[in-house]
Enzyme design. Structure first.
Site, PDB file in Angstrom:
ATOM      1  N   GLN A  94      45.493 -89.792 -17.341  1.00  0.00           N
ATOM      2  CA  GLN A  94      47.018 -89.659 -17.005  1.00  0.00           C
ATOM      3  C   GLN A  94      47.607 -88.222 -16.931  1.00  0.00           C
ATOM      4  O   GLN A  94      47.199 -87.499 -17.763  1.00  0.00           O
ATOM      5  CB  GLN A  94      47.888 -90.230 -18.359  1.00  0.00           C
ATOM      6  CG  GLN A  94      49.353 -90.338 -18.121  1.00  0.00           C
ATOM      7  CD  GLN A  94      50.193 -90.649 -19.469  1.00  0.00           C
ATOM      8  OE1 GLN A  94      49.667 -91.071 -20.547  1.00  0.00           O
ATOM      9  NE2 GLN A  94      51.401 -91.385 -19.043  1.00  0.00           N
ATOM     10  N   VAL A  96      50.614 -86.965 -15.999  1.00  0.00           N
ATOM     11  CA  VAL A  96      52.154 -86.963 -16.223  1.00  0.00           C
ATOM     12  C   VAL A  96      52.549 -87.695 -17.306  1.00  0.00           C
ATOM     13  O   VAL A  96      52.376 -88.903 -17.128  1.00  0.00           O
ATOM     14  CB  VAL A  96      52.937 -86.834 -14.956  1.00  0.00           C
ATOM     15  CG1 VAL A  96      54.593 -86.501 -15.582  1.00  0.00           C
ATOM     16  CG2 VAL A  96      52.585 -85.837 -13.868  1.00  0.00           C
ATOM     17  N   HIS A 100      54.309 -94.073 -15.129  1.00  0.00           N
ATOM     18  CA  HIS A 100      54.325 -94.286 -13.668  1.00  0.00           C
ATOM     19  C   HIS A 100      53.210 -95.175 -13.163  1.00  0.00           C
ATOM     20  O   HIS A 100      52.194 -95.267 -13.766  1.00  0.00           O
ATOM     21  CB  HIS A 100      54.185 -93.000 -12.763  1.00  0.00           C
ATOM     22  CG  HIS A 100      53.207 -91.995 -13.102  1.00  0.00           C
ATOM     23  ND1 HIS A 100      52.782 -91.450 -14.344  1.00  0.00           N
ATOM     24  CD2 HIS A 100      51.944 -91.773 -12.584  1.00  0.00           C
ATOM     25  CE1 HIS A 100      51.568 -90.682 -14.347  1.00  0.00           C
ATOM     26  NE2 HIS A 100      51.314 -91.057 -13.286  1.00  0.00           N
ATOM     27  N   HIS A 102      51.247 -96.137  -9.936  1.00  0.00           N
ATOM     28  CA  HIS A 102      50.556 -95.845  -8.547  1.00  0.00           C
ATOM     29  C   HIS A 102      50.398 -97.072  -7.702  1.00  0.00           C
ATOM     30  O   HIS A 102      49.907 -98.174  -8.280  1.00  0.00           O
ATOM     31  CB  HIS A 102      49.391 -95.196  -8.511  1.00  0.00           C
ATOM     32  CG  HIS A 102      49.391 -93.868  -9.077  1.00  0.00           C
ATOM     33  ND1 HIS A 102      49.286 -92.731  -8.575  1.00  0.00           N
ATOM     34  CD2 HIS A 102      49.070 -93.371 -10.378  1.00  0.00           C
ATOM     35  CE1 HIS A 102      49.208 -91.655  -9.345  1.00  0.00           C
ATOM     36  NE2 HIS A 102      49.083 -92.242 -10.641  1.00  0.00           N
TER      37      HIS A 102
END
Ligand SMILES: [Zn+2]
Length: 140
Positions: A94, A96, A100, A102
């Protein structure tokens, strides 16, 4: 107002991004890395570290957006499949700490995201049942 989180700087408009989907709770933008064209990052606007702390009221909007964006990527860019992935923690790479997902077009034999370094043996039913029970008892 700038923020130390790269994705908060995108969701608050401080940093520019190429927007794919702009909703009340969810933003989708083009990833800077386009190994195959069409790689999108989908994130809640609020900083939530990962899916473990995703509030239930955001789960629906996030998954609906994932379905819509994946359908659009699949139709808009050449692919022989699509991978969706979300990583948690350094061992999972990971990058960030702002949830999120992808959405990445795939081509046969592209070598991305090889899940197992070696093919693992199948696990017996009793062991699988035991693991399932352990996880069931830990469900929040
Ligand atoms: Zn953030």
């Amino acid at each position: 107002m700038s923020d130390s989180c790269a994705f908060c700087r995108i969701t608050d408009g401080t940093d520019e991004a190429s927007v794919v989907l702009d909703e009340e709770h969810v933003l989708a933008v083009m990833d800077l890395r386009q190994f195959h064209p069409g790689h999108v990052l989908l994130m809640p606007r609020r900083r939530i570290p990962d899916v473990r702390t995703l509030p239930s009221e955001l789960a629906g909007p996030l998954m609906r957006a994932a379905s819509r964006v994946t359908t659009a990527v699949s139709d808009a860019f050449p692919n022989e499949g699509i991978s969706l992935w979300h990583s948690i923690g350094s061992a999972a790479f990971q990058e960030v700490p702002h949830l999120h997902i992808h959405v990445h077009p795939r081509r046969a034999g592209d070598g991305l995201l090889a899940v197992y370094p070696d093919h693992p043996p199948s696990t017996d039913r009793a062991s699988l049942d035991e693991m399932a029970a352990r996880i069931r008892s830990a469900l929040p």
